[in-house]
Design a protein around this motif. Structure first.
Motif, PDB file in Angstrom:
ATOM      1  N   ALA A 269       0.818  -1.216   0.000  1.00 34.27           N
ATOM      2  CA  ALA A 269       0.000   0.000   0.000  1.00 34.27           C
ATOM      3  C   ALA A 269       0.846   1.258   0.000  1.00 34.27           C
ATOM      4  O   ALA A 269       0.522   2.241  -0.676  1.00 34.27           O
ATOM      5  CB  ALA A 269      -0.939  -0.013   1.203  1.00 34.27           C
ATOM      6  N   SER A 270       1.945   1.256   0.747  1.00 32.08           N
ATOM      7  CA  SER A 270       2.792   2.441   0.837  1.00 32.08           C
ATOM      8  C   SER A 270       3.412   2.789  -0.506  1.00 32.08           C
ATOM      9  O   SER A 270       3.429   3.953  -0.922  1.00 32.08           O
ATOM     10  CB  SER A 270       3.888   2.216   1.888  1.00 32.08           C
ATOM     11  OG  SER A 270       4.761   3.319   1.942  1.00 32.08           O
TER      12      SER A 270
ATOM     13  N   ARG B  54       0.629   4.075  -2.898  1.00 31.60           N
ATOM     14  CA  ARG B  54       0.183   5.420  -2.524  1.00 31.60           C
ATOM     15  C   ARG B  54       1.219   6.478  -2.916  1.00 31.60           C
ATOM     16  O   ARG B  54       0.867   7.553  -3.423  1.00 31.60           O
ATOM     17  CB  ARG B  54      -0.084   5.466  -1.016  1.00 31.60           C
ATOM     18  CG  ARG B  54      -0.629   6.814  -0.536  1.00 31.60           C
ATOM     19  CD  ARG B  54      -1.103   6.742   0.901  1.00 31.60           C
ATOM     20  NE  ARG B  54      -0.040   6.301   1.799  1.00 31.60           N
ATOM     21  CZ  ARG B  54      -0.017   5.107   2.395  1.00 31.60           C
ATOM     22  NH1 ARG B  54      -0.997   4.239   2.173  1.00 31.60           N
ATOM     23  NH2 ARG B  54       0.965   4.778   3.200  1.00 31.60           N
ATOM     24  N   THR B  55       2.489   6.184  -2.699  1.00 37.29           N
ATOM     25  CA  THR B  55       3.547   7.129  -3.046  1.00 37.29           C
ATOM     26  C   THR B  55       3.555   7.425  -4.541  1.00 37.29           C
ATOM     27  O   THR B  55       3.645   8.582  -4.962  1.00 37.29           O
ATOM     28  CB  THR B  55       4.923   6.577  -2.624  1.00 37.29           C
ATOM     29  OG1 THR B  55       4.941   6.430  -1.201  1.00 37.29           O
ATOM     30  CG2 THR B  55       6.048   7.518  -3.042  1.00 37.29           C
TER      31      THR B  55
ATOM     32  N   VAL C 216       1.091   6.988  -6.754  1.00 39.60           N
ATOM     33  CA  VAL C 216      -0.143   7.664  -7.156  1.00 39.60           C
ATOM     34  C   VAL C 216      -0.110   9.145  -6.785  1.00 39.60           C
ATOM     35  O   VAL C 216      -0.499  10.013  -7.574  1.00 39.60           O
ATOM     36  CB  VAL C 216      -1.364   6.982  -6.508  1.00 39.60           C
ATOM     37  CG1 VAL C 216      -2.626   7.822  -6.696  1.00 39.60           C
ATOM     38  CG2 VAL C 216      -1.575   5.597  -7.105  1.00 39.60           C
ATOM     39  N   GLU C 217       0.376   9.458  -5.585  1.00 37.51           N
ATOM     40  CA  GLU C 217       0.316  10.831  -5.080  1.00 37.51           C
ATOM     41  C   GLU C 217       1.437  11.727  -5.601  1.00 37.51           C
ATOM     42  O   GLU C 217       1.260  12.942  -5.700  1.00 37.51           O
ATOM     43  CB  GLU C 217       0.348  10.813  -3.548  1.00 37.51           C
ATOM     44  CG  GLU C 217      -0.906  10.192  -2.925  1.00 37.51           C
ATOM     45  CD  GLU C 217      -0.841  10.122  -1.408  1.00 37.51           C
ATOM     46  OE1 GLU C 217       0.223  10.478  -0.841  1.00 37.51           O
ATOM     47  OE2 GLU C 217      -1.845   9.716  -0.791  1.00 37.51           O
TER      48      GLU C 217
ATOM     49  N   GLU D  79      -3.458   2.500 -10.829  1.00 39.02           N
ATOM     50  CA  GLU D  79      -3.356   2.075  -9.428  1.00 39.02           C
ATOM     51  C   GLU D  79      -3.737   0.603  -9.311  1.00 39.02           C
ATOM     52  O   GLU D  79      -4.782   0.177  -9.805  1.00 39.02           O
ATOM     53  CB  GLU D  79      -4.284   2.933  -8.571  1.00 39.02           C
ATOM     54  CG  GLU D  79      -4.128   2.707  -7.081  1.00 39.02           C
ATOM     55  CD  GLU D  79      -4.913   3.718  -6.267  1.00 39.02           C
ATOM     56  OE1 GLU D  79      -4.983   3.564  -5.038  1.00 39.02           O
ATOM     57  OE2 GLU D  79      -5.463   4.669  -6.863  1.00 39.02           O
TER      58      GLU D  79
ATOM     59  N   SER E  82     -11.271  -1.301  -0.388  1.00 38.48           N
ATOM     60  CA  SER E  82     -10.271  -0.699  -1.268  1.00 38.48           C
ATOM     61  C   SER E  82     -10.712  -0.815  -2.724  1.00 38.48           C
ATOM     62  O   SER E  82      -9.983  -0.421  -3.635  1.00 38.48           O
ATOM     63  CB  SER E  82      -8.922  -1.399  -1.088  1.00 38.48           C
ATOM     64  OG  SER E  82      -9.035  -2.778  -1.420  1.00 38.48           O
TER      65      SER E  82
END
Length: 420
Positions: A210-211, A214-215, A217-218, A226, A341
């Protein structure tokens, strides 16, 4: 913020873009020949790959890395043979490039066709699984794309060896070696530069925890698909068959708990809870699963751990599951909407109306009716292979096979047509 234009990462991306332009018009036979050469080279150079991998494994063990992660990192001659076999399987898959998605002759006589074309340059950012290096490269080559591979530093020696083998094989088959490249560098800065290579890299696909996802994507300025985070639910309806429900629950959770399509929460209708909960707790315990349950589950067994608010949103990836009793199907749906999710949800029921309502109300990548969540997988769906499982809605959703590694363009043919 853009990446430095003279950095090794950007230079690599420029070479990939040039290679992609060469790949795009090539016939299927050229790409398949290169993939067969890749499979043969993996087998022929197994000893070299295993030796490089041993360095990564020794480094991981010295660092105290968990056994499960070390196992995913390890390449043996048998595993390399299986990877080579997988590449040959990709060769046999239908070629999506050039497929006519739709077409017609317009009233004015223009011939209109929408056809599949490669995405271009695909970047893959992934963690310590060197088999992904070959899987991703094979799928990208088959679909006419150049690929930039950025694995984790823990697999750097393995990935360097594998990409060396891939490049030699591809070039020997007449395709540009730069169609397959390892992103240079082991630092996080090289990942950031890849994420900022907008205009050179057409899409990024992160594969991992997940980390990592998320990194990417952001922080990326490159479009991202994703993938993979799976807080999956099994809902046992009031009219479920108890035996079926137990089997599906245990398989969804315990068949392979460390993957994204494993169930992380079970919800049970209160009308069936008294009969179902004791059986479920016993079956889960036999499978080695710890239940983190609400008060109803705790009353069913002293072995149930009290659930916290955090449990409902947790992707355990372990022999743990969150559990709650709900008053109705609508309450189950409300719980799923709050915590999912968007990966996979399942309902177990003999009531066709309940199944129909659940599938209509639940908005996830896959919704299972009387089937395990573990079936959300490209090979299980009959796609032959997948690059990942997309949990977003644009471009691709669900298991991503070869067609999802393409875009489309319109070819319009006229006979001197001009617009009045």
């Amino acid at each position: 913020m853009s990446a430095p234009q003279n950095s090794p990462v950007i230079e690599t991306a420029h070479r990939a873009k040039a290679a992609a332009a060469t790949l795009a018009p090539l016939p299927r036979t050229a790409r398949d020949t290169a993939l067969l050469a890749v499979a043969d080279a993996l087998t022929a150079r197994t000893e070299e790959i295993v030796a490089a991998n041993a360095k990564d494994v020794a480094k991981a063990r010295a660092a105290g890395t968990a056994d499960g992660i070390v196992d995913r990192l390890t390449l043996t001659p048998e595993r390399i043979g299986a990877i080579a076999s997988d590449v040959r399987d990709v060769v046999a898959l239908p070629d999506p490039v050039g497929e006519v998605v739709r077409g017609s002759t317009l009233p004015n006589g223009l011939d209109l066709r929408q056809i599949r074309v490669p995405l271009g340059v695909v970047g893959i950012i992934y963690e310590a699984r060197p088999n992904v290096t070959v899987d991703a490269a094979a799928l990208c080559l088959k679909s006419g794309n150049a690929v930039l591979l950025r694995g984790s530093s823990s697999a750097y020696a393995s990935n360097t060896a594998l990409v060396g083998v891939l490049r030699d094989a591809v070039e020997g088959a007449g395709l540009p070696a730069d169609a397959v490249q390892l992103v240079p560098g082991e630092s996080r800065e090289s990942v950031k530069e890849l994420m900022r290579a907008r205009g050179l890299v057409d899409v990024l696909i992160p594969r991992g925890g997940a980390s990592l996802i998320r990194t990417v994507v952001e922080e990326s300025t490159v479009p991202v698909i994703e993938t993979g985070v799976g807080n999956c639910h099994v809902y046992v309806d009031e009219l479920a068959d108890l035996d079926t429900a137990v089997d599906i629950l245990v398989n969804s959770k315990a068949q392979r708990p460390s993957v994204c399509n494993a169930a992380e929460t079970v919800l049970v209708h209160e009308g069936i809870a008294e009969a179902f909960l004791p059986r479920a707790v016993e079956a889960l315990a036999k499978a080695g699963v710890t239940v983190h349950g609400d008060e109803a589950w705790q009353r069913a067994s002293g072995d149930v751990v009290p659930a916290t608010e955090e449990d409902w949103g947790t992707e355990y990836l372990s022999y743990d599951i969150a559990a709650a009793v709900v008053p109705s199907l609508d309450d189950a749906v409300a719980h799923i909407r709050k915590w999912t999710s968007g990966h996979t949800e399942a309902i177990v029921t003999r009531d066709t109306d309940a199944a129909r309502r659940f599938t209509a109300l639940v908005d996830s990548t896959a919704v299972m009716v009387n089937a395990s969540t573990r079936f959300t997988d490209g090979s299980q769906f009959g796609f032959g292979a997948e690059i990942g499982i997309s949990t977003q809605k644009l471009h691709a959703r669900g298991p991503m096979g070869l067609p999802e590694l393409t875009s489309t363009k319109y070819v319009v043919t006229g006979d001197g047509h001009i617009r009045g």
